[in-house]
Write an enzyme that holds these catalytic residues in place. Structure first.
Site, PDB file in Angstrom:
ATOM      1  N   THR A 131       0.751  -1.226  -0.031  1.00  8.71           N
ATOM      2  CA  THR A 131       0.013   0.091   0.077  1.00  8.71           C
ATOM      3  C   THR A 131       0.840   1.327   0.039  1.00  8.71           C
ATOM      4  OG1 THR A 131      -0.145  -0.207   2.423  1.00  8.71           O
ATOM      5  CG2 THR A 131      -1.793  -1.123   1.220  1.00  8.71           C
ATOM      6  N   GLY A 132       1.490   1.432  -1.064  1.00 10.77           N
ATOM      7  CA  GLY A 132       2.316   2.735  -1.369  1.00 10.77           C
ATOM      8  C   GLY A 132       1.046   3.658  -1.196  1.00 10.77           C
ATOM      9  N   THR A 133       1.335   4.495  -0.178  1.00  9.48           N
ATOM     10  CA  THR A 133       0.337   5.160   0.405  1.00  9.48           C
ATOM     11  C   THR A 133       0.336   6.665   1.181  1.00  9.48           C
ATOM     12  OG1 THR A 133      -0.590   2.929   1.382  1.00  9.48           O
ATOM     13  CG2 THR A 133      -1.003   4.827   2.752  1.00  9.48           C
ATOM     14  N   THR A 134      -0.637   7.103   1.421  1.00  5.11           N
ATOM     15  CA  THR A 134      -0.443   8.578   2.064  1.00  5.11           C
ATOM     16  C   THR A 134      -1.558   8.315   3.239  1.00  5.11           C
ATOM     17  OG1 THR A 134      -0.236   9.619   0.083  1.00  5.11           O
ATOM     18  CG2 THR A 134      -0.622  11.019   2.281  1.00  5.11           C
TER      19      THR A 134
END
Lengths: 255, 218
Positions: free
Chosen positions: B18-21
């Site tokens: 989950t490359g995420t913010t």
């Protein structure tokens, strides 16, 4: 109400025909042979008082403590077999420590007393072990939940109290405790009353000298369980002794 | 040419991250959590509408980042542990308990796991709180950001955060931060999920892409 449980009292894994587990009842008798311990909960804290009988002049003052620290905010006063009580204090310390390690905050007293009670109860189920021969009173103070007081007996049951007594003079002590308006008192006032009660129930004839062990936890100690400081303890004992003399005097007047 | 036709698609071999913010902010009376919704496996977007804000208890949520499987599993385990715990102590759990449970798992298995959870919620003793639990650390903070997209908004949140904002101001702050990060980070995008927790309850909201605020976009 003592009855002989011949044949049904040899192990904790046996019920008697009238539904009693005699081993557990005998364990409670062991508690009744020990000297008295009381705990009272007031508006802003909990105070413990223990009548420690001095059996020998050679004893070092302050040794053989009967009030233990379980974690910073919890105190435990015991009556009964002291070795059993010490072992249970270690159990309680481990429970409190594991709780803090897993959940990141002080263990709530109700939960602690239920966990230790469960442990005590386990020893009333099997014939291979004997029940613990001690009762103990747990007390703590928390800013949000206030003061709490719980008592655990050898059967493994735990109740919350405003005031309770265990040991040989528990009936007399309970009568004295019931006279107090503890919900309106502060710890400072209560310390003196606790000392007075211990002095009242102490039997001068049967037991000679005794040492008073006094501890408290509350707003006055910022939530930490500590032994009552020396000067406050001396003041409380002075008040206790003076109250006893007054009562003695008033008895003479009536004659 | 033929090698390209036979090549395996990236999402078969790449770990799902989950490359995420993610972001969580305290305000006077509670907390607001926010996340984007993109799940990537290498260069593919495997799920464009995933809700990365996972409930641990009625008034305690956590925001997931890092490996999707690791983060979800930690959240599920802690959800179970908090359920048992709250029944045993006969009370709602404290946010610090939830955070400590997450931290204990993250630290014990730090060699095998690769997930960063931000734990945030409301309890009756301390009100709204936010805890960061990166790889087994545990700190309480007024706000926390995480995930690959968070690097682009460090300056923004440091400049714009104020203590004791109102609920609406905090929700706006969270949505703005998410939008800015999603605009620059390739691994963040999709919709914005926002969860607001205070003494009266928990509110979940989903803000679609076209409803997000517009920033300089030439």
């Amino acid at each position: 109400m003592s009855s002989i449980g011949t044949g049904y009292d040899l192990s904790a894994s046996t019920f008697s025909p009238d539904g009693r587990v005699f081993q557990v009842e005998y364990a409670m008798k062991a508690v009744e042979n020990s000297s008295t311990a009381i705990g009272i909960r007031c508006k802003d804290g909990v105070v413990f008082g223990v009548e420690k009988l001095v059996l020998s002049k050679l004893y070092e003052a302050g040794s053989n403590k009967r009030i233990f620290n379980i974690d910073r905010h919890v105190g435990m006063a015991v009556a009964g077999l002291l070795a059993d009580a010490r072992s249970l204090s270690e159990v309680a310390r481990e429970e409190a420590s594991n709780f803090r390690s897993n959940y990141g905050h002080d263990i709530p007293l109700k939960h602690l007393s239920e966990r230790v009670a469960m442990y005590v109860h386990a020893y009333t189920l099997y014939s291979a072990v004997r029940p613990f021969g001690c009762s103990f009173i747990l007390g703590s103070y928390d800013e949000d939940d206030g003061p709490q007081l719980y008592m655990v007996d050898p059967s493994g049951i735990s109740y919350g109290y405003w005031g309770c007594a265990i040991g040989k003079a528990k009936q007399a002590a309970k009568t004295e405790i019931e006279k107090l308006q503890m919900k309106e008192m502060t710890c400072r006032e209560l310390v003196k009353e606790v000392a007075k009660i211990i002095y009242i129930v102490h039997d001068e004839v049967k037991d000679k000298t005794f040492e008073l062990e006094l501890s408290w936890v509350g707003e006055v100690t910022k939530g930490r369980h500590e032994l009552v400081p020396k000067d406050i303890k001396e003041e409380a004992e002075k008040y206790a002794k003076e109250s006893l003399e007054e009562e003695d005097d008033s008895d003479e007047d009536n004659m | 040419m033929s090698e390209e036709l036979l090549a395996e698609p990236g999402w078969l071999s790449e770990e799902v991250k989950t490359g995420t913010t993610i972001i969580a902010v305290t305000f006077d009376g509670g907390v607001v959590l926010g996340s984007d919704s993109r799940v990537s496996a290498g260069e593919s977007v495997v799920n464009r509408v995933m809700n990365k804000l996972s409930p641990l208890h009625d008034k305690i949520y956590c925001a997931l980042s890092g490996s999707a499987a690791d983060a979800q599993t930690i959240a599920e385990i802690v959800n179970y542990q908090l359920d048992v715990h709250s029944i045993e102590v006969e009370d709602d759990p404290l946010v610090c308990s939830a955070a400590t449970l997450v931290k204990n798992i993250s630290y014990k298995y730090k060699e095998e796991l690769s997930a960063h959870l931000i734990v945030a919620g409301w309890d009756r003793k301390e009100g709204g709180q936010v805890y960061a639990t990166l790889s087994g650390l545990l700190t309480k903070q007024p706000f926390a950001i995480g995930g690959s997209g968070s690097f682009y908004i460090n300056g923004f949140v440091d400049a714009e955060f104020r203590k004791n904002m109102t609920k609406t101001e905090t929700q706006e702050f969270v949505v703005n931060a998410l939008t800015l990060a999603m605009g620059r980070d390739g691994s963040s995008g999709g919709v914005a999920y926002v969860v607001t927790i205070d003494k009266d309850g928990t509110e979940e909201k989903c803000i679609l892409g076209n409803e997000l605020p517009k920033f300089f976009d030439q």
